[in-house]
Design a protein around this motif. Sequence first.
Motif, PDB file in Angstrom:
ATOM      1  N   LEU A 337     -96.267 -10.225 -18.269  1.00  0.00           N
ATOM      2  CA  LEU A 337     -96.279 -11.693 -18.083  1.00  0.00           C
ATOM      3  C   LEU A 337     -94.932 -11.959 -17.807  1.00  0.00           C
ATOM      4  O   LEU A 337     -93.938 -11.574 -18.467  1.00  0.00           O
ATOM      5  CB  LEU A 337     -96.868 -12.336 -19.313  1.00  0.00           C
ATOM      6  CG  LEU A 337     -98.546 -12.194 -19.321  1.00  0.00           C
ATOM      7  CD1 LEU A 337     -98.842 -12.884 -20.792  1.00  0.00           C
ATOM      8  CD2 LEU A 337     -99.287 -12.718 -18.067  1.00  0.00           C
ATOM      9  N   THR A 339     -93.257 -15.855 -18.607  1.00  0.00           N
ATOM     10  CA  THR A 339     -93.573 -17.210 -19.349  1.00  0.00           C
ATOM     11  C   THR A 339     -92.409 -18.016 -18.834  1.00  0.00           C
ATOM     12  O   THR A 339     -91.143 -17.706 -19.052  1.00  0.00           O
ATOM     13  CB  THR A 339     -93.488 -17.065 -20.751  1.00  0.00           C
ATOM     14  OG1 THR A 339     -94.583 -15.972 -21.189  1.00  0.00           O
ATOM     15  CG2 THR A 339     -93.815 -18.371 -21.581  1.00  0.00           C
ATOM     16  N   ALA A 378    -101.308 -22.281 -11.152  1.00  0.00           N
ATOM     17  CA  ALA A 378    -101.022 -21.302 -12.051  1.00  0.00           C
ATOM     18  C   ALA A 378    -102.526 -20.354 -12.343  1.00  0.00           C
ATOM     19  O   ALA A 378    -102.408 -19.289 -12.110  1.00  0.00           O
ATOM     20  CB  ALA A 378    -100.865 -21.594 -13.495  1.00  0.00           C
ATOM     21  N   GLY A 383    -102.918 -16.947 -13.761  1.00  0.00           N
ATOM     22  CA  GLY A 383    -102.260 -17.438 -15.112  1.00  0.00           C
ATOM     23  C   GLY A 383    -102.842 -18.706 -15.379  1.00  0.00           C
ATOM     24  O   GLY A 383    -103.741 -19.127 -15.140  1.00  0.00           O
ATOM     25  N   THR A 399     -95.672 -22.195 -18.651  1.00  0.00           N
ATOM     26  CA  THR A 399     -96.742 -21.499 -17.885  1.00  0.00           C
ATOM     27  C   THR A 399     -96.539 -19.990 -17.989  1.00  0.00           C
ATOM     28  O   THR A 399     -95.520 -19.442 -18.157  1.00  0.00           O
ATOM     29  CB  THR A 399     -96.396 -21.758 -16.057  1.00  0.00           C
ATOM     30  OG1 THR A 399     -96.400 -23.078 -16.017  1.00  0.00           O
ATOM     31  CG2 THR A 399     -97.327 -20.928 -15.271  1.00  0.00           C
ATOM     32  N   GLU A 400     -97.525 -19.330 -18.124  1.00  0.00           N
ATOM     33  CA  GLU A 400     -97.784 -17.596 -18.132  1.00  0.00           C
ATOM     34  C   GLU A 400     -98.444 -17.296 -16.871  1.00  0.00           C
ATOM     35  O   GLU A 400     -99.511 -17.281 -16.525  1.00  0.00           O
ATOM     36  CB  GLU A 400     -98.638 -17.336 -19.471  1.00  0.00           C
ATOM     37  CG  GLU A 400     -97.898 -17.697 -20.672  1.00  0.00           C
ATOM     38  CD  GLU A 400     -98.747 -17.102 -21.877  1.00  0.00           C
ATOM     39  OE1 GLU A 400     -99.938 -16.593 -21.405  1.00  0.00           O
ATOM     40  OE2 GLU A 400     -98.115 -16.984 -22.974  1.00  0.00           O
ATOM     41  N   LEU A 401     -97.574 -16.430 -16.229  1.00  0.00           N
ATOM     42  CA  LEU A 401     -98.018 -15.858 -15.045  1.00  0.00           C
ATOM     43  C   LEU A 401     -98.055 -14.246 -14.889  1.00  0.00           C
ATOM     44  O   LEU A 401     -97.146 -13.966 -15.626  1.00  0.00           O
ATOM     45  CB  LEU A 401     -97.035 -16.345 -13.874  1.00  0.00           C
ATOM     46  CG  LEU A 401     -96.962 -17.910 -13.699  1.00  0.00           C
ATOM     47  CD1 LEU A 401     -96.080 -18.095 -12.563  1.00  0.00           C
ATOM     48  CD2 LEU A 401     -98.383 -18.329 -13.298  1.00  0.00           C
TER      49      LEU A 401
END
Length: 415
Positions: A337, A339, A378, A383, A399-401
């Motif tokens: 991930l 972040t 996202a 995400g 945001t987590e991608l």
Amino acid sequence: MTAEWSQWPRRHSRVVDVVIAILLCVLATYASRLADHGNGQGPVVVRPASMSVFAISATASLALLLRREFPRAVLVITTVCGIVIEALGYEISLLTAGASFVAMYSIGYWSKDLRTAKVWPMVAGAALLIASFFQHFHPVLTGGRITLIAGVLVAGAFAEAGRSRRNYLAALHARAELAERTREEEARQRVGEERLRIARELHDIVAHHMALAHAQASTAAYLLRSQPDQAQEMLDQLAGTTSAALRELKATVGLLREDDSDAPLEPTPGLAQLSELLTSFERTGLTLSLSITGVPRPLSPGADLTAYRIIQEALTNVTKHAGTAAATVRLVYSRILLTISVSDDGGGESAEHGRADRDSEQDSDSQGYGLIGMNERAVSVGGHLRAGRRPDGGFEVTTELPLEPPRTPDHEDNS
């Protein structure tokens, strides 16, 4: 050539009906000359052609011209004509009652009611068979009666085969129409998704550059009287901001024009341009700090663009709503991930007034297109996004991608 000949009877159905009617009338008239003496030698010519049989068979043949429009009435007329020929002393056979068998096929093929298609031919065949016993009871199984039974069975078989083929072709046609509608719906869905993507791009571009332009213009107006040199520098930066906005708008809108598909467009922005993005905000007086944790890894093109646009939109919201002079951008790389956190301290020119304005404006923005657009971006790359006030003041967007594109069901099946 073979396909054209196979379609000829369907295209010239009236010509085919006339030929069949003439042929049946000729055969019935010729059959009136024949008689079977029961000696095992079969029917032989023993008399001249009967004009009465000719008139009756002509009536039955003319009725066949209406077999598609009135199949029941035509079957009744042709069956009655066959019985009348028997009453005149001639044997009912496949030749003398041929029009009735064609009518049986027609009602079996054209009737929409399956019960009617099966019952009416059986009743007509039974009537002809019973009528054949009125004058000639012995022997029971004559050649004519055998042909009657065979004619009913053959007519029913041909009608069933024709009806099955017609239903099969109708099913193929319906399936083709359904496939065409499905393709059209998929095409419309793709167009809608592309319009939504372009709308997001336009929103991010316009919101970012208009916010910068507004901040630079306000600063230039404030410095114009006291510090004209710095005001001129800010105006030069304003010109650069508007030029960049025009270039990005041209690149995005150019995707909608096929004629401009060969024209060179601006490269798709990503984290590689992050330093330039932060510099553009610092020129408006915003103090920014960037921290990167972990080993930077390349993202997929979609996730890279999404990360850039989310940071751009978050900083634009800080510029428009926060009333703060400082913000922090954090990038944390893990194994799977990335972040991203964009936060501000909530301070500013007027602490109480700025915080009150920010509370109301940020609440409205959280329901507006800014945060909605970031969240949709996202989600589109697998995400998710969180946004809200921090306990110690300020606002934060996290945001987590995924570092790799999300696996689709097709990929999972193939693996």
